[in-house]
Design an enzyme around this catalytic site. Structure first.
Site, PDB file in Angstrom:
ATOM      1  CE  LYS A 125      -4.303   1.484   0.092  1.00 25.44           C
ATOM      2  NZ  LYS A 125      -5.520   0.684   0.062  1.00 25.44           N
ATOM      3  CG  ASP A 165      -7.295   3.526  -0.975  1.00 26.34           C
ATOM      4  OD1 ASP A 165      -8.047   2.703  -0.938  1.00 26.34           O
ATOM      5  OD2 ASP A 165      -7.477   4.152  -0.168  1.00 26.34           O
TER       6      ASP A 165
HETATM    7  P1  NDP Z   1     -12.750   8.156  -3.492  1.00 30.55           P
HETATM    8  O1  NDP Z   1     -11.633   9.021  -2.479  1.00 30.55           O
HETATM    9  O2  NDP Z   1     -13.090   7.985  -4.328  1.00 30.55           O
HETATM   10  O3  NDP Z   1     -14.221   8.200  -2.232  1.00 30.55           O
HETATM   11  C1  NDP Z   1     -14.175   8.020  -0.762  1.00 30.55           C
HETATM   12  C2  NDP Z   1     -15.097   8.774  -0.170  1.00 30.55           C
HETATM   13  O4  NDP Z   1     -15.489   8.967   1.379  1.00 30.55           O
HETATM   14  C3  NDP Z   1     -16.056  10.279  -0.359  1.00 30.55           C
HETATM   15  O5  NDP Z   1     -17.000  10.496  -0.638  1.00 30.55           O
HETATM   16  C4  NDP Z   1     -15.662  11.332   0.335  1.00 30.55           C
HETATM   17  O6  NDP Z   1     -16.099  12.489   1.005  1.00 30.55           O
HETATM   18  C5  NDP Z   1     -15.638   9.810   1.552  1.00 30.55           C
HETATM   19  N1  NDP Z   1     -14.365  10.184   2.951  1.00 30.55           N
HETATM   20  C6  NDP Z   1     -14.023  10.195   3.337  1.00 30.55           C
HETATM   21  N2  NDP Z   1     -12.860  10.318   4.426  1.00 30.55           N
HETATM   22  C7  NDP Z   1     -14.394  10.719   4.621  1.00 30.55           C
HETATM   23  C8  NDP Z   1     -14.425  11.101   6.476  1.00 30.55           C
HETATM   24  N3  NDP Z   1     -13.028  11.031   7.351  1.00 30.55           N
HETATM   25  N4  NDP Z   1     -15.543  11.445   7.209  1.00 30.55           N
HETATM   26  C9  NDP Z   1     -16.391  10.802   5.701  1.00 30.55           C
HETATM   27  N5  NDP Z   1     -16.328  10.173   4.834  1.00 30.55           N
HETATM   28  C10 NDP Z   1     -15.333  10.753   4.257  1.00 30.55           C
HETATM   29  O7  NDP Z   1     -12.192   6.522  -2.364  1.00 30.55           O
HETATM   30  P2  NDP Z   1     -13.115   4.392  -2.566  1.00 30.55           P
HETATM   31  O8  NDP Z   1     -14.542   5.039  -2.872  1.00 30.55           O
HETATM   32  O9  NDP Z   1     -11.926   4.370  -3.799  1.00 30.55           O
HETATM   33  O10 NDP Z   1     -12.544   4.222  -1.476  1.00 30.55           O
HETATM   34  C11 NDP Z   1     -13.914   4.360  -0.099  1.00 30.55           C
HETATM   35  C12 NDP Z   1     -12.930   3.194   0.795  1.00 30.55           C
HETATM   36  O11 NDP Z   1     -12.816   1.718   0.566  1.00 30.55           O
HETATM   37  C13 NDP Z   1     -11.659   3.249   1.515  1.00 30.55           C
HETATM   38  O12 NDP Z   1     -11.960   2.366   2.580  1.00 30.55           O
HETATM   39  C14 NDP Z   1     -10.764   2.743   0.850  1.00 30.55           C
HETATM   40  O13 NDP Z   1      -9.431   2.301   1.095  1.00 30.55           O
HETATM   41  C15 NDP Z   1     -12.003   1.537   0.291  1.00 30.55           C
HETATM   42  N6  NDP Z   1     -11.354   0.420  -1.256  1.00 30.55           N
HETATM   43  C16 NDP Z   1     -11.642   1.030  -2.278  1.00 30.55           C
HETATM   44  C17 NDP Z   1     -10.952  -0.112  -3.563  1.00 30.55           C
HETATM   45  C18 NDP Z   1     -11.154   1.024  -4.690  1.00 30.55           C
HETATM   46  O14 NDP Z   1     -10.967   0.075  -5.291  1.00 30.55           O
HETATM   47  N7  NDP Z   1     -11.211   2.129  -4.734  1.00 30.55           N
HETATM   48  C19 NDP Z   1     -11.024  -1.189  -3.239  1.00 30.55           C
HETATM   49  C20 NDP Z   1     -10.948  -1.625  -1.583  1.00 30.55           C
HETATM   50  C21 NDP Z   1     -11.203  -0.937  -0.883  1.00 30.55           C
HETATM   51  P3  NDP Z   1     -15.126  13.591   0.589  1.00 30.55           P
HETATM   52  O15 NDP Z   1     -15.259  13.341  -0.704  1.00 30.55           O
HETATM   53  O16 NDP Z   1     -15.966  14.684   1.162  1.00 30.55           O
HETATM   54  O17 NDP Z   1     -13.445  13.599   0.994  1.00 30.55           O
END
Ligand code: NDP
Length: 443
Positions: A125, A165
């Protein structure tokens, strides 16, 4: 003191000030304890001591110039945790909260997750405390190019294949791939999540969200239920949340709420996904803007999304976003299943509440493995110089997710902990990596 407890105590002492890494090690080693205790060969081979120590940690300076002509400096990380079953594989996260502890927790989890996919990929990572929010495309490019200028010497299609991510989507992967190609003078599948015109895979964008929903639906089906007709609350509104919403809707479920780090929206008629995609994928705006599309929807500032009554909860934002009180509220409101789209979104206390109350609980390392599994399919296509259709990839993804469910359910049952998928996922993921490490000697 048991072998697992000894290793955990030592590892916590040797890695002070890394709370998220401690949390991940504690969760995994504690659930592995009975299984490891009944297999003394692991202690003889020192498997756990090796497992908690990354093979390599790379930390570097990332200097870049902003639009005002000012020099900025961020921290860069890549933790190459374990390559026993394949090249290191895992995402890059760009978010101000990124620290060594967070990257180590994610890298450690990734070892087990990647093993569960059945694909030949090790765990790693990386990321940076850079915040892409509010930056111009040129600033993001300057940052990505500088980040890759150091990272390129540590990665390669047979060594380490990063992906996206939080904060790293198609745009960032494109900028980093371009810079890698210039520096290494090699066009190769060194990153996944690439654009379709330069080696990306169809269905990779959708894969984590779709995979989460396939696995959650399979878990429900094996218990005589399904997502059809169920109400669902999903946190986040990024890549995982958006495509989880899409698949839930395709399977006949109704998504009531989505959030971002400012607040959440509730739409009693079911989320209008086209509106969310317009806000998040095109305008890169805030979820509060949803009210401009659906005036009847309610926007609430702050956390609190877990107060919305639902049958199924899918936390898809970030780590530790669902605590003990949230879990109790969900249980009280009749929630029957939880699938973790994010990594470690549920605290240890909240997980315990779900297990105690017989809520079906699919942990992230199994439930969100569809993303990395499809990344491995992207690697296969790159190696074969082939490109599969959307349906081909989607079908393979579905088979992988059902297999993961069956494996973790079987491992839980074998360990005498039927329906404890936390234990099942950890044991099933661990077994393969441990065996590979033992067979390869002192690695
Ligand atoms: P994105 O950056 O596309 O989206 C993240 C989302 O979560 C945004 O809506 C963001 O809001 C919100 N968010 C982030 N931090 C916080 C917080 N502290 N409190 C509330 N909301 C928050 O990321 P992903 O969708 O790719 O990833 C989401 C999760 O899934 C992560 O934990 C990641 O590790 C996991 N994951 C992702 C994979 C992938 O293929 N993308 C694979 C496996 C796991 P804002 O825009 O306001 O920051």
């Amino acid at each position: 003191m048991s072998y697992t407890a000894k290793v955990l105590e030592q590892a916590i002492k040797r890695n002070p000030h890394e709370p998220e890494f401690h949390q991940a090690m504690t969760e995994i080693l504690t659930t592995l304890q009975p299984f490891v205790d009944s297999h003394p060969e692991y202690e003889r081979a020192g498997v756990l001591e090796r497992l908690v120590e990354p093979e390599r940690v790379i930390m570097f300076r990332v200097p870049w110039v902003d639009d005002a002509g000012k020099m900025q400096v961020n921290k860069g990380y890549r933790v190459q945790f374990n390559s026993a079953i394949g090249p290191y594989k895992g995402g890059l996260r760009f978010h101000p909260s990124v620290s060594l502890s967070i990257i180590k927790f994610l890298g450690f989890e990734q070892i087990f997750k990647n093993s569960l996919t059945g694909q030949p990929i090790g765990g790693g990572k990386g990321g940076s405390d850079f915040d892409p929010k509010g930056k111009s495309d040129r600033e993001v490019m300057a940052f990505c190019q500088s980040f890759m200028t150091e990272l390129f010497r540590h990665i390669g299609q047979n060594t380490d294949v990063p992906a996206g991510d939080i904060g790293v989507g198609g745009r960032e992967i494109g900028f980093m791939f371009g810079q890698y190609k210039r520096l290494a003078n090699s066009f190769e599948g060194v990153l996944t999540g690439k654009g379709l015109v330069y080696g990306g895979s169809l269905a990779r964008t959708e894969a984590t969200g779709y995979g989460l929903v396939y696995l959650t639906d399979e878990m429900l089906r094996q218990h005589g239920k399904s997502l059809e007709g169920k109400t669902v609350v999903i946190s986040g509104s990024g890549n995982v949340a958006i495509y989880a919403t899409q698949k839930v809707q395709q399977l006949g479920g109704k998504v009531l709420a989505l959030s971002d780090s400012n607040g959440y929206i509730y739409d009693a008629e079911g989320i209008d996904l086209a509106a969310v995609k317009d806000i998040k994928e095109i305008k890169r705006g805030r979820i509060s803007e949803y009210k401009n599309y659906r005036p009847k929807a309610v926007y609430t500032e702050g956390t609190g999304i877990w107060n919305v009554k639902c049958d199924v909860a899918l936390p898809c934002a970030t780590q530790n976003e669902l605590g003990e009180t949230d879990a109790k509220t969900l249980v009280k409101n009749g929630c029957i299943a939880v699938g973790e789209g994010a990594n470690m979104p549920t605290t240890a206390e909240a997980t315990e509440v779900f297990l105690q109350n017989k809520v079906l609980f699919a942990p992230g390392k199994a439930a969100n493995a569809g993303g990395v599994a499809t990344s491995a399919l992207e690697m296969s296509q790159n190696s074969m110089r082939a490109s599969w259709s959307f349906d081909e990839v989607d079908q393979k993804l579905k088979v992988i997710m059902v297999n993961i469910y069956n494996n973790i359910a079987a491992a839980a049952k074998e360990a005498g902990q039927e329906d404890n998928f936390v234990a099942g996922a950890n044991i099933a993921g661990f077994k393969k990596v441990a065996e590979a490490m033992i067979l390869q000697g002192a690695i």
